[in-house]
Design a protein around this motif. Structure first.
Motif, PDB file in Angstrom:
ATOM      1  N   ALA A  81     -79.599  33.675 -56.325  1.00 59.48           N
ATOM      2  CA  ALA A  81     -79.450  33.557 -55.133  1.00 59.48           C
ATOM      3  C   ALA A  81     -80.161  34.479 -54.233  1.00 59.48           C
ATOM      4  O   ALA A  81     -80.426  35.350 -54.578  1.00 59.48           O
ATOM      5  CB  ALA A  81     -77.907  33.829 -54.634  1.00 59.48           C
ATOM      6  N   LEU A  82     -80.978  33.868 -53.281  1.00 62.79           N
ATOM      7  CA  LEU A  82     -81.836  34.642 -52.557  1.00 62.79           C
ATOM      8  C   LEU A  82     -81.342  34.600 -50.828  1.00 62.79           C
ATOM      9  O   LEU A  82     -82.075  35.334 -50.186  1.00 62.79           O
ATOM     10  CB  LEU A  82     -83.342  34.053 -52.311  1.00 62.79           C
ATOM     11  N   ARG A  83     -79.964  34.436 -50.920  1.00 68.11           N
ATOM     12  CA  ARG A  83     -79.382  34.547 -49.407  1.00 68.11           C
ATOM     13  C   ARG A  83     -78.212  35.385 -49.598  1.00 68.11           C
ATOM     14  O   ARG A  83     -77.389  35.289 -50.867  1.00 68.11           O
ATOM     15  CB  ARG A  83     -78.922  33.168 -48.651  1.00 68.11           C
ATOM     16  N   PRO A  84     -77.980  36.493 -49.248  1.00 65.77           N
ATOM     17  CA  PRO A  84     -76.912  37.723 -49.379  1.00 65.77           C
ATOM     18  C   PRO A  84     -75.719  36.775 -49.409  1.00 65.77           C
ATOM     19  O   PRO A  84     -75.505  35.828 -48.596  1.00 65.77           O
ATOM     20  CB  PRO A  84     -76.932  38.499 -48.136  1.00 65.77           C
ATOM     21  N   LYS A  85     -74.619  37.252 -50.288  1.00 67.23           N
ATOM     22  CA  LYS A  85     -73.323  36.662 -50.313  1.00 67.23           C
ATOM     23  C   LYS A  85     -72.619  37.077 -49.008  1.00 67.23           C
ATOM     24  O   LYS A  85     -71.752  36.041 -48.440  1.00 67.23           O
ATOM     25  CB  LYS A  85     -72.510  37.246 -51.606  1.00 67.23           C
ATOM     26  N   HIS A  86     -72.615  38.192 -48.745  1.00 67.13           N
ATOM     27  CA  HIS A  86     -71.794  38.454 -47.436  1.00 67.13           C
ATOM     28  C   HIS A  86     -72.363  37.983 -46.098  1.00 67.13           C
ATOM     29  O   HIS A  86     -73.629  38.178 -46.054  1.00 67.13           O
ATOM     30  CB  HIS A  86     -71.809  40.141 -47.244  1.00 67.13           C
ATOM     31  N   HIS A  87     -71.429  37.662 -45.058  1.00 70.26           N
ATOM     32  CA  HIS A  87     -71.869  36.895 -44.077  1.00 70.26           C
ATOM     33  C   HIS A  87     -72.780  37.531 -43.056  1.00 70.26           C
ATOM     34  O   HIS A  87     -73.778  37.346 -42.735  1.00 70.26           O
ATOM     35  CB  HIS A  87     -70.731  36.522 -43.245  1.00 70.26           C
ATOM     36  N   ALA A  88     -72.359  38.959 -42.948  1.00 69.04           N
ATOM     37  CA  ALA A  88     -73.176  39.788 -42.145  1.00 69.04           C
ATOM     38  C   ALA A  88     -74.663  40.194 -42.640  1.00 69.04           C
ATOM     39  O   ALA A  88     -75.493  39.790 -41.822  1.00 69.04           O
ATOM     40  CB  ALA A  88     -72.435  41.190 -41.858  1.00 69.04           C
ATOM     41  N   ALA A  89     -74.666  40.360 -43.970  1.00 73.20           N
ATOM     42  CA  ALA A  89     -75.970  40.407 -44.539  1.00 73.20           C
ATOM     43  C   ALA A  89     -76.862  39.137 -44.279  1.00 73.20           C
ATOM     44  O   ALA A  89     -78.062  39.221 -44.119  1.00 73.20           O
ATOM     45  CB  ALA A  89     -76.150  40.860 -45.811  1.00 73.20           C
ATOM     46  N   ARG A  90     -76.296  37.964 -44.588  1.00 75.46           N
ATOM     47  CA  ARG A  90     -76.865  36.948 -44.319  1.00 75.46           C
ATOM     48  C   ARG A  90     -77.392  36.596 -43.140  1.00 75.46           C
ATOM     49  O   ARG A  90     -78.263  36.093 -42.694  1.00 75.46           O
ATOM     50  CB  ARG A  90     -75.918  35.486 -44.893  1.00 75.46           C
ATOM     51  N   ALA A  91     -76.670  36.892 -42.055  1.00 69.95           N
ATOM     52  CA  ALA A  91     -76.891  36.981 -40.615  1.00 69.95           C
ATOM     53  C   ALA A  91     -78.321  37.601 -40.499  1.00 69.95           C
ATOM     54  O   ALA A  91     -79.072  37.414 -39.616  1.00 69.95           O
ATOM     55  CB  ALA A  91     -75.790  37.251 -39.641  1.00 69.95           C
ATOM     56  N   ARG A  92     -78.264  38.934 -40.987  1.00 69.36           N
ATOM     57  CA  ARG A  92     -79.354  39.998 -40.998  1.00 69.36           C
ATOM     58  C   ARG A  92     -80.488  39.252 -41.467  1.00 69.36           C
ATOM     59  O   ARG A  92     -81.962  39.134 -40.975  1.00 69.36           O
ATOM     60  CB  ARG A  92     -79.053  41.177 -41.647  1.00 69.36           C
ATOM     61  N   MET A  93     -80.249  38.594 -42.415  1.00 69.02           N
ATOM     62  CA  MET A  93     -81.546  37.846 -43.275  1.00 69.02           C
ATOM     63  C   MET A  93     -82.096  36.699 -42.202  1.00 69.02           C
ATOM     64  O   MET A  93     -83.300  36.697 -42.073  1.00 69.02           O
ATOM     65  CB  MET A  93     -80.958  37.143 -44.496  1.00 69.02           C
ATOM     66  N   ARG A  94     -81.047  36.006 -41.714  1.00 71.94           N
ATOM     67  CA  ARG A  94     -81.729  34.801 -40.634  1.00 71.94           C
ATOM     68  C   ARG A  94     -82.293  35.579 -39.483  1.00 71.94           C
ATOM     69  O   ARG A  94     -83.075  34.838 -39.024  1.00 71.94           O
ATOM     70  CB  ARG A  94     -80.431  33.988 -40.541  1.00 71.94           C
ATOM     71  N   LEU A  95     -81.923  36.683 -39.052  1.00 72.68           N
ATOM     72  CA  LEU A  95     -82.525  37.188 -37.854  1.00 72.68           C
ATOM     73  C   LEU A  95     -84.035  37.434 -38.110  1.00 72.68           C
ATOM     74  O   LEU A  95     -84.845  37.537 -37.450  1.00 72.68           O
ATOM     75  CB  LEU A  95     -81.670  38.384 -37.476  1.00 72.68           C
TER      76      LEU A  95
END
Ligand SMILES: N[C@@H](CCC(=O)N[C@@H](CS)C(=O)NCC(=O)O)C(=O)O
Length: 263
Positions: A81-95
């Protein structure tokens, strides 16, 4: 079988190649010569009406836009997986990837063209240069490209582009002081996405931008140690481009230094 329409030195293609390599996915190579205008040929426009690389074709399904392609790959081929599991980290990735699409990519085109690649195009002469730009479907992109190629470091986009990178590097330094990778402790699409852009600054001899930002070269070293970096970047060298970026980058460095230290 996956097929990738790409170019050796395109930052957007490097980003997708690194994502494919992280997932160890084999792909069929369709290399486009962007200086010969392969991206503007009618056959290619059927795949990508924006006349840019990359384009991914997966079992007949055509996917364009490098950020969308990377997310598609993570959906269709979830491991690793290259998108973090946790929602906040995934939001940071998208930012990170959002700002890349909104401003960083255009700023990179300005620096790359304004400093170096304009010299490959100016030798075409006026007629061919005009035709190349007439065939660019996006009017804003066409205008910006024309300005950068004809005016170089005096382009009206140049100052903002240099400042945008300075701000980006300051944000990256703050993030990397907190965690190993851009979105947190997990390696993610944020890292594969920015790898080409920091590599480009390196090729353009603008490493002074991280002189007082020690976490950035440490992150860059960690990236370059990955097998996927070798497959995405080192396996697609272009010595003529490296040479041009180095020579013209050294000439432009003081101008960029003056812009970022003018605050
Ligand atoms: N938003 C697009 C941008 C693609 C893009 O700008 N590609 C560049 C190479 S990095 C290109 O094909 N340039 C050729 C041209 O402008 O004629 C994406 O992320 O896929």
């Amino acid at each position: 079988m996956l097929a990738l329409y790409h170019n050796d030195m395109s930052v957007c293609a490097q980003k997708v190649r690194m994502t494919l390599a992280e997932k160890r996915l084999p792909w069929e190579n369709h290399h486009l010569d962007l200086r010969a205008g392969d991206q503007q040929k009618s056959e290619y426009l059927k795949l990508n009406p924006n006349a840019v690389v990359p384009t991914l074709v997966d079992d007949g399904e055509v996917i364009i836009e490098s950020t969308v392609i990377c997310e598609y790959l993570d959906d269709a081929y979830p491991e690793p997986a290259l998108r973090p599991k946790h929602h906040a980290a995934r939001a940071r990735m998208r930012l990170w990837t959002k700002q890349l699409d909104e401003t960083i990519h255009a700023a990179t085109s300005t620096l790359s063209n304004g400093i170096a690649f304009r010299h490959q195009k100016l030798i075409w002469g006026k007629e061919r240069l005009e035709e190349f730009h007439r065939n660019m479907p996006n009017p804003a992109r066409r205008e910006q490209s024309w300005e950068n190629i004809t005016k170089g470091v005096e382009s009206r986009y140049f100052i903002d582009a240099a400042k945008r990178f300075d701000k980006l590097l300051s944000d990256m330094e703050a993030a990397l002081a907190q965690s190993k990778w851009l979105a947190g402790d997990e390696f993610s699409l944020a890292d594969t996405s920015y790898a080409p852009y920091i590599t480009r600054l390196d090729h353009l001899q603008l490493q002074f931008l991280w002189d007082r930002r020690p976490h950035i070269p440490q992150w860059y070293d960690r990236l370059r140690e990955r097998r996927s970096y070798g497959e995405a970047f080192d396996a697609w060298p272009n010595q003529a481009y490296y040479q041009l970026m180095k020579e013209k980058g050294l000439e432009a460095r003081d101008r960029v230094k003056a812009i970022v230290s003018a605050e």
